[in-house]
Design a protein around this motif. Structure first.
Motif, PDB file in Angstrom:
ATOM      1  N   VAL A 167      11.321   7.860  -4.558  1.00 43.05           N
ATOM      2  CA  VAL A 167      11.343   6.096  -4.132  1.00 43.05           C
ATOM      3  C   VAL A 167      11.304   5.866  -2.709  1.00 43.05           C
ATOM      4  O   VAL A 167      10.416   4.569  -2.656  1.00 43.05           O
ATOM      5  N   ALA A 168      12.002   6.178  -2.079  1.00 44.20           N
ATOM      6  CA  ALA A 168      12.014   5.824  -0.887  1.00 44.20           C
ATOM      7  C   ALA A 168      10.090   5.448   0.068  1.00 44.20           C
ATOM      8  O   ALA A 168       9.477   5.162   0.357  1.00 44.20           O
ATOM      9  N   ILE A 169       9.375   6.945  -0.062  1.00 42.06           N
ATOM     10  CA  ILE A 169       8.695   7.407  -0.227  1.00 42.06           C
ATOM     11  C   ILE A 169       7.754   6.722  -0.752  1.00 42.06           C
ATOM     12  O   ILE A 169       6.122   6.431   0.405  1.00 42.06           O
ATOM     13  N   CYS A 170       7.495   6.969  -1.521  1.00 41.11           N
ATOM     14  CA  CYS A 170       6.763   5.404  -2.732  1.00 41.11           C
ATOM     15  C   CYS A 170       6.285   3.998  -2.217  1.00 41.11           C
ATOM     16  O   CYS A 170       5.657   3.608  -2.068  1.00 41.11           O
ATOM     17  N   THR A 171       7.816   3.427  -1.630  1.00 42.46           N
ATOM     18  CA  THR A 171       8.058   2.267  -2.267  1.00 42.46           C
ATOM     19  C   THR A 171       7.194   1.991  -0.287  1.00 42.46           C
ATOM     20  O   THR A 171       6.099   0.836   0.007  1.00 42.46           O
ATOM     21  N   LYS A 172       8.126   2.642   0.920  1.00 43.51           N
ATOM     22  CA  LYS A 172       7.409   2.904   2.195  1.00 43.51           C
ATOM     23  C   LYS A 172       5.717   2.816   2.543  1.00 43.51           C
ATOM     24  O   LYS A 172       5.101   2.272   3.484  1.00 43.51           O
ATOM     25  N   ALA A 173       4.821   4.135   1.610  1.00 39.50           N
ATOM     26  CA  ALA A 173       3.951   4.232   1.660  1.00 39.50           C
ATOM     27  C   ALA A 173       3.382   2.858   1.883  1.00 39.50           C
ATOM     28  O   ALA A 173       1.629   2.272   2.245  1.00 39.50           O
ATOM     29  N   LEU A 174       3.688   2.446   0.744  1.00 36.26           N
ATOM     30  CA  LEU A 174       2.800   1.252  -0.006  1.00 36.26           C
ATOM     31  C   LEU A 174       2.932   0.167   0.903  1.00 36.26           C
ATOM     32  O   LEU A 174       2.112  -0.889   0.473  1.00 36.26           O
ATOM     33  N   LEU A 175       4.516  -0.533   1.304  1.00 33.52           N
ATOM     34  CA  LEU A 175       4.527  -1.617   1.383  1.00 33.52           C
ATOM     35  C   LEU A 175       4.158  -1.828   2.649  1.00 33.52           C
ATOM     36  O   LEU A 175       3.866  -3.723   2.449  1.00 33.52           O
ATOM     37  N   PRO A 176       2.769  -1.194   4.015  1.00 34.90           N
ATOM     38  CA  PRO A 176       2.316  -2.337   4.476  1.00 34.90           C
ATOM     39  C   PRO A 176       1.052  -2.973   3.962  1.00 34.90           C
ATOM     40  O   PRO A 176       0.710  -4.480   3.852  1.00 34.90           O
ATOM     41  N   TYR A 177       0.947  -2.353   2.296  1.00 37.64           N
ATOM     42  CA  TYR A 177      -0.511  -3.593   1.980  1.00 37.64           C
ATOM     43  C   TYR A 177       0.261  -4.578   0.591  1.00 37.64           C
ATOM     44  O   TYR A 177      -0.689  -5.219   0.561  1.00 37.64           O
ATOM     45  N   GLY A 178       2.086  -4.976   0.711  1.00 41.94           N
ATOM     46  CA  GLY A 178       1.992  -6.119   0.354  1.00 41.94           C
ATOM     47  C   GLY A 178       3.312  -5.332  -0.438  1.00 41.94           C
ATOM     48  O   GLY A 178       3.710  -4.136  -0.920  1.00 41.94           O
ATOM     49  N   LEU A 179       3.851  -6.807  -1.380  1.00 45.24           N
ATOM     50  CA  LEU A 179       5.316  -6.751  -1.571  1.00 45.24           C
ATOM     51  C   LEU A 179       5.467  -6.042  -3.096  1.00 45.24           C
ATOM     52  O   LEU A 179       5.593  -4.838  -3.741  1.00 45.24           O
ATOM     53  N   GLU A 180       3.984  -6.394  -3.161  1.00 47.75           N
ATOM     54  CA  GLU A 180       3.675  -6.011  -5.275  1.00 47.75           C
ATOM     55  C   GLU A 180       3.159  -4.430  -4.791  1.00 47.75           C
ATOM     56  O   GLU A 180       3.742  -4.216  -5.850  1.00 47.75           O
ATOM     57  N   TYR A 181       2.574  -4.206  -3.911  1.00 45.92           N
ATOM     58  CA  TYR A 181       2.570  -2.904  -3.395  1.00 45.92           C
ATOM     59  C   TYR A 181       3.081  -1.744  -3.641  1.00 45.92           C
ATOM     60  O   TYR A 181       4.069  -0.712  -4.598  1.00 45.92           O
ATOM     61  N   ALA A 182       4.510  -2.764  -3.261  1.00 47.28           N
ATOM     62  CA  ALA A 182       5.424  -1.648  -3.024  1.00 47.28           C
ATOM     63  C   ALA A 182       6.517  -1.992  -3.582  1.00 47.28           C
ATOM     64  O   ALA A 182       7.139  -0.365  -4.287  1.00 47.28           O
ATOM     65  N   ALA A 183       6.188  -2.485  -5.278  1.00 49.57           N
ATOM     66  CA  ALA A 183       7.569  -2.640  -5.879  1.00 49.57           C
ATOM     67  C   ALA A 183       6.897  -1.967  -6.879  1.00 49.57           C
ATOM     68  O   ALA A 183       7.437  -1.118  -7.522  1.00 49.57           O
ATOM     69  N   ALA A 184       5.492  -1.756  -7.053  1.00 48.30           N
ATOM     70  CA  ALA A 184       4.168  -1.047  -7.816  1.00 48.30           C
ATOM     71  C   ALA A 184       5.066   0.782  -7.110  1.00 48.30           C
ATOM     72  O   ALA A 184       5.091   1.084  -8.785  1.00 48.30           O
ATOM     73  N   GLY A 185       5.088   0.743  -6.072  1.00 46.88           N
ATOM     74  CA  GLY A 185       5.516   2.389  -5.776  1.00 46.88           C
ATOM     75  C   GLY A 185       6.505   2.690  -6.532  1.00 46.88           C
ATOM     76  O   GLY A 185       6.710   3.842  -6.388  1.00 46.88           O
ATOM     77  N   ALA A 186       7.611   2.147  -5.932  1.00 48.79           N
ATOM     78  CA  ALA A 186       9.444   1.815  -6.953  1.00 48.79           C
ATOM     79  C   ALA A 186       9.229   2.069  -8.328  1.00 48.79           C
ATOM     80  O   ALA A 186       9.671   3.265  -8.624  1.00 48.79           O
ATOM     81  N   MET A 187       8.116   1.416  -9.285  1.00 50.21           N
ATOM     82  CA  MET A 187       7.767   2.607 -10.915  1.00 50.21           C
ATOM     83  C   MET A 187       6.894   3.527 -10.823  1.00 50.21           C
ATOM     84  O   MET A 187       7.266   3.958 -11.547  1.00 50.21           O
ATOM     85  N   LEU A 188       6.686   4.228 -10.137  1.00 46.23           N
ATOM     86  CA  LEU A 188       5.651   5.450 -10.008  1.00 46.23           C
ATOM     87  C   LEU A 188       7.092   6.392  -9.740  1.00 46.23           C
ATOM     88  O   LEU A 188       6.959   7.637 -10.339  1.00 46.23           O
ATOM     89  N   SER A 189       7.569   6.351  -8.864  1.00 44.31           N
ATOM     90  CA  SER A 189       9.097   6.943  -8.810  1.00 44.31           C
ATOM     91  C   SER A 189       9.113   7.539 -10.081  1.00 44.31           C
ATOM     92  O   SER A 189      10.186   8.359 -10.707  1.00 44.31           O
ATOM     93  N   VAL A 190       9.909   5.992 -11.092  1.00 44.75           N
ATOM     94  CA  VAL A 190       9.953   6.142 -12.242  1.00 44.75           C
ATOM     95  C   VAL A 190       9.537   7.181 -13.593  1.00 44.75           C
ATOM     96  O   VAL A 190       9.826   8.293 -14.297  1.00 44.75           O
ATOM     97  N   VAL A 191       7.934   7.042 -12.723  1.00 41.22           N
ATOM     98  CA  VAL A 191       7.130   7.799 -13.683  1.00 41.22           C
ATOM     99  C   VAL A 191       7.341   9.207 -13.593  1.00 41.22           C
ATOM    100  O   VAL A 191       7.630   9.768 -14.481  1.00 41.22           O
ATOM    101  N   ALA A 192       7.438   9.229 -12.419  1.00 45.15           N
ATOM    102  CA  ALA A 192       7.853  10.890 -11.676  1.00 45.15           C
ATOM    103  C   ALA A 192       8.934  11.640 -12.700  1.00 45.15           C
ATOM    104  O   ALA A 192       8.793  12.493 -12.868  1.00 45.15           O
ATOM    105  N   GLY A 193       9.747  10.631 -12.899  1.00 43.48           N
ATOM    106  CA  GLY A 193      11.155  11.107 -12.434  1.00 43.48           C
ATOM    107  C   GLY A 193      11.537  11.672 -14.381  1.00 43.48           C
ATOM    108  O   GLY A 193      11.811  12.758 -15.052  1.00 43.48           O
TER     109      GLY A 193
END
Length: 512
Positions: A167-193
């Motif tokens: 979750v930290a890796i996905c959200t931090k990697a996408l945060l520079p593109y915007g808050l909505e991309y970081a929230a999507a990153g948090a979702m991707l960690s759920v999919v991987a789990g």
């Protein structure tokens, strides 16, 4: 390997405790990175996922568990194979359909219903989880029907471990593109789990040397008309309650967003307030439910077996065990959260201003802890239709209360919390009434009152200690100390009152 009712429950409780701890670490990390507004975007997408998963699973996990348990008694492997074949076909087809539907409708839904088009990105990111969860549900139902809770328990731990690792890796990697991309990153960690969890359960299924699903798959499917009817006969009423709950959650962010707009709250502020309520507070209140959920999972096959033998004494005993445990955990948890609300929210999310949500909901949360086991008993007794009606009544009143209360400028988001509290209480009381009529169960009011007094004494005494001896310490030291001291006092008083007995504790310790 089949376990007894208590063994299976203990396995799930242990896994539930671990996953809840990991889940809270995950939420804290997510909240620190995304903030309340980012968590709001995340939580706006989540009810849509829950609704689609409910539609995809169609109540089949409960039906699979029940039919596999009955086939296991008869040692009918042919019936087991038919159950699995039909279930995989149904959930597989539905998952493909709803994944495409979500991806197609996401832009329109985010912009016009959620009133925040940034929710589009989390919605798209979570779409791949639908077929993964669909297959996982079938395997989970199979293992639970055999009363083998280990694969379910371990898969839950694996899912949370993978999620928290990414979750930290996905959200931090996408945060520079915007808050909505970081929230999507948090979702991707759920999919991987969920994906890694499914891989583990698939391995367990293959290694247990079960039925060969691929062998003569089409032949088994052709002969499965009766199996399909039996599955749907259980699944459709059972899914009714989940469907209503999921639809209620689906509309919840929509109604809250629209109502807050009527109350004069700006879009970004409304998203943040919804994130605080649904992302910070509600998960805290759900903490003790890992215990009652564990009992609920094992209750369905146990009650089904007892009901088939018309052994209502066993059903009453199982339910009494579960409700007593729910009261022991729930009373203490709700009291502790109410008294130490500011400290808890400060330590976890650095958001003491959200404590008033807990003050509203904590007194009603005990109803939430009793609700799951009561619903499991109704499903095991083939009274899923009654559970569905109760859930429907609660959902209608909740939706109405959400709109009426949240749209009031003087209440705002507090109105949403009040609506949630009304729903918790109403549905639980309706379930309790139906169960009492079905099995002659009478709720032990005196037991609950004694537990309430002991919890009150434990937490109140701890509050006095914290205020007078630990006031100068940090919030972390105060809350950790409060947790240890109050739980210690609570346990001692329960032992002294004879509610917890030493011989009961010894039964929980495995013999060497």
């Amino acid at each position: 390997m089949k376990q007894t009712f208590i063994q299976g429950t203990i396995i799930l409780i242990a896994a539930g405790l671990i996953t809840r701890i990991l889940g809270f670490i995950n939420r804290i990390v997510t909240a620190k990175i995304l903030g309340a507004e980012g968590v709001g975007l995340y939580m706006m997408a989540f009810p849509s996922l829950l609704l689609i998963i409910t539609l995809t699973q169609l109540g089949l996990p409960v039906a699979i568990s029940k039919l596999i348990a009955e086939a296991d008694i008869e040692n009918d492997t042919k019936k087991m194979k038919k159950v699995l074949v039909v279930s995989l076909c149904v959930t597989g087809s539905l998952s493909i359909f709803f994944t495409i539907a979500l991806l197609t409708a996401a832009p329109f839904f985010a912009k016009y219903f959620l009133t925040d088009d940034r929710a589009l990105f989390p919605l798209i990111a979570i779409a791949p989880i639908i077929p993964i969860v669909a297959i996982s549900a079938v395997l989970r139902g199979y293992f639970q029907g055999h009363q083998n809770m280990k694969p379910t328990a371990i898969s839950q731990v694996i899912e949370q471990t993978v999620r928290i690792s990414l979750v930290a890796i996905c959200t931090k990697a996408l945060l520079p593109y915007g808050l909505e991309y970081a929230a999507a990153g948090a979702m991707l960690s759920v999919v991987a789990g969920e994906l890694v969890s499914l891989m583990y359960m698939t391995k367990c299924f293959k290694s247990s040397k079960p039925l060969k699903i691929r062998s003569q798959f089409l032949e088994a499917l052709k002969e499965s008309k009766t199996t399909f009817q039996n599955l749907m006969g259980i699944a459709l009423p059972a899914t009714g309650s989940r469907m209503i709950g999921s639809i209620s959650l689906f509309f919840e962010p929509i109604i809250i967003a629209q109502s807050l707009a009527l109350a004069g709250v700006a879009t970004a502020a409304a998203t943040a307030q919804y994130g605080e309520l649904s992302g910070f507070v509600i998960p805290l209140l759900f903490l003790p439910t890992f215990i009652t959920y564990s009992f609920s999972v094992t209750l369905v096959p146990a009650v089904s077996e007892a009901a088939a033998n018309k052994n209502y004494t066993v059903i009453q005993n199982r339910l009494r065990q579960t409700l007593r445990t729910a009261l022991l955990a729930g009373m203490f948890s709700s009291m502790f959260l109410y008294v130490f609300a500011e400290l808890v929210m400060t330590v976890m999310y650095d958001a003491p201003h959200t404590a008033y949500y807990i003050k509203i909901l904590a007194p009603f949360s005990i109803f939430l802890y009793l609700q799951g086991p009561l619903q499991a008993v109704l499903q095991g007794l083939n009274l899923a239709r009654s559970a569905m009606v109760n859930t429907l009544v609660g959902a209608i009143i909740k939706m109405a209360a959400l709109f009426v209360l949240t749209s009031q400028p003087e209440l705002g988001i507090k109105g949403a919390a009040l609506a949630v509290a009304i729903n918790m209480m109403l549905v639980t009381l309706l379930h309790l009434y139906v169960v009492s009529k079905a099995v002659g169960f009478i709720f032990e009011g005196a037991y609950g009152f004694i537990v309430f007094l002991i919890a009150l004494l434990s937490v109140s005494g701890t509050q006095f200690i914290v205020k007078n001896f630990l006031e100068g310490q940090t919030a972390v030291v105060q809350i950790v100390s409060a947790g240890i001291i109050s739980s210690g006092i609570y346990f001692i008083l329960l032992m002294a009152a004879g509610i917890i007995k030493w011989n009961q504790l010894k039964k929980l310790v495995p013999k060497m």
